[in-house]
Write a protein that holds these residues in place. Sequence first.
Motif, PDB file in Angstrom:
ATOM      1  N   SER A  39      73.697  73.636  58.447  1.00 54.55           N
ATOM      2  CA  SER A  39      74.156  72.919  57.255  1.00 54.55           C
ATOM      3  C   SER A  39      75.470  72.166  57.477  1.00 54.55           C
ATOM      4  N   ALA A  40      76.264  72.617  58.453  1.00 53.07           N
ATOM      5  CA  ALA A  40      77.557  71.967  58.705  1.00 53.07           C
ATOM      6  C   ALA A  40      77.479  70.906  59.794  1.00 53.07           C
ATOM      7  N   ILE A  41      76.287  70.698  60.364  1.00 52.86           N
ATOM      8  CA  ILE A  41      76.127  69.719  61.441  1.00 52.86           C
ATOM      9  C   ILE A  41      75.692  68.379  60.850  1.00 52.86           C
ATOM     10  N   LYS A  42      76.337  67.318  61.242  1.00 50.23           N
ATOM     11  CA  LYS A  42      75.958  65.990  60.770  1.00 50.23           C
ATOM     12  C   LYS A  42      74.724  65.505  61.527  1.00 50.23           C
ATOM     13  N   CYS A  43      73.840  64.839  60.807  1.00 43.42           N
ATOM     14  CA  CYS A  43      72.612  64.326  61.421  1.00 43.42           C
ATOM     15  C   CYS A  43      72.894  62.932  61.981  1.00 43.42           C
ATOM     16  N   THR A  44      73.257  62.889  63.247  1.00 41.77           N
ATOM     17  CA  THR A  44      73.532  61.622  63.929  1.00 41.77           C
ATOM     18  C   THR A  44      72.756  61.592  65.241  1.00 41.77           C
ATOM     19  N   PRO A  72      69.414  66.154  69.809  1.00 38.25           N
ATOM     20  CA  PRO A  72      68.903  67.195  70.729  1.00 38.25           C
ATOM     21  C   PRO A  72      69.156  68.610  70.223  1.00 38.25           C
ATOM     22  N   ILE A  73      70.234  68.783  69.447  1.00 37.69           N
ATOM     23  CA  ILE A  73      70.543  70.115  68.914  1.00 37.69           C
ATOM     24  C   ILE A  73      69.437  70.578  67.976  1.00 37.69           C
ATOM     25  N   PHE A  74      68.961  69.672  67.120  1.00 35.60           N
ATOM     26  CA  PHE A  74      67.955  70.051  66.134  1.00 35.60           C
ATOM     27  C   PHE A  74      66.630  70.422  66.811  1.00 35.60           C
ATOM     28  N   ASP A  75      66.266  69.699  67.862  1.00 37.66           N
ATOM     29  CA  ASP A  75      65.044  70.039  68.572  1.00 37.66           C
ATOM     30  C   ASP A  75      65.157  71.426  69.199  1.00 37.66           C
ATOM     31  N   LEU A 129      65.878  65.098  57.825  1.00 35.35           N
ATOM     32  CA  LEU A 129      66.586  63.853  58.096  1.00 35.35           C
ATOM     33  C   LEU A 129      66.430  63.429  59.555  1.00 35.35           C
ATOM     34  N   ALA A 130      66.361  64.409  60.461  1.00 33.41           N
ATOM     35  CA  ALA A 130      66.208  64.103  61.884  1.00 33.41           C
ATOM     36  C   ALA A 130      64.771  63.720  62.228  1.00 33.41           C
TER      37      ALA A 130
END
Length: 239
Positions: free
Chosen positions: A23-28, A33-36, A132-133
């Motif tokens: 929740s604290a990570i911005k979707c940029t 790669p973090i989300f995957d 979002l990602a």
Amino acid sequence: MTNILFIKKPLDMICKDGVHATSAIKCTFDTFPIFDYILQSIFLRMTGCLEQKVKLIIWEMASYDLDYRYKILTTSIGECSTLEDKRKIFKRLWEQILKFSPNEKFAPPIEKYLNEISDSLSNLLANSCFSLAYPQDFENWKKIMLQWLQEAPQIQQKMSEKFSFLDKHTAWKEGIEATIRFRNTLAHNTKFPLKNNPALNSINNNLYIYENYFIRFSLLMLIDLIFRDFFNKYLNLRY
């Protein structure tokens, strides 16, 4: 009692943990790669949790039925990781239910399960970093869920008539097969040594739509819901 509480715990709790953790990570672009990586972790935790639940259901039944316990001790139950393993164990669960209630009708409320999954993941993932990602995957997931809901009455009838647990002829056959392949790829790290990537035209294949984390989560939650629902039925009859 601890085992029973674990079995009854909804599988989407693992998804909630993942959403809260990001929740604290911005979707940029640089965080993609973090989300995957995190989605892979969520997926593996869900599959592992489901395997442990199925094993605990086996031993809950074996602790009460000593004849069944003897069968378990003299045969191998494996890791309960394959769909075929889960089918066999679900059949045993249904047999135990019939011992208490011989006239019980097999009628899994598929439409109810799918609505519950759709509502849970929609509320959880909407506006999350994951949706979002992967906006296209999220939209494709919505379309697939609508398709499954439309076909739910026919699927439910076929399952009731043939006593089938996620039969290969159901609407989610392709999704299940894709999910199993992905699970084996991750669990056994078979993707890492590969040198040749798939051709770009493979994304034009109609089955490519199932290469989707949200669909994978939905199918795992569906299996979990079926087991939890019938395990609750078993407990209510047993006590």
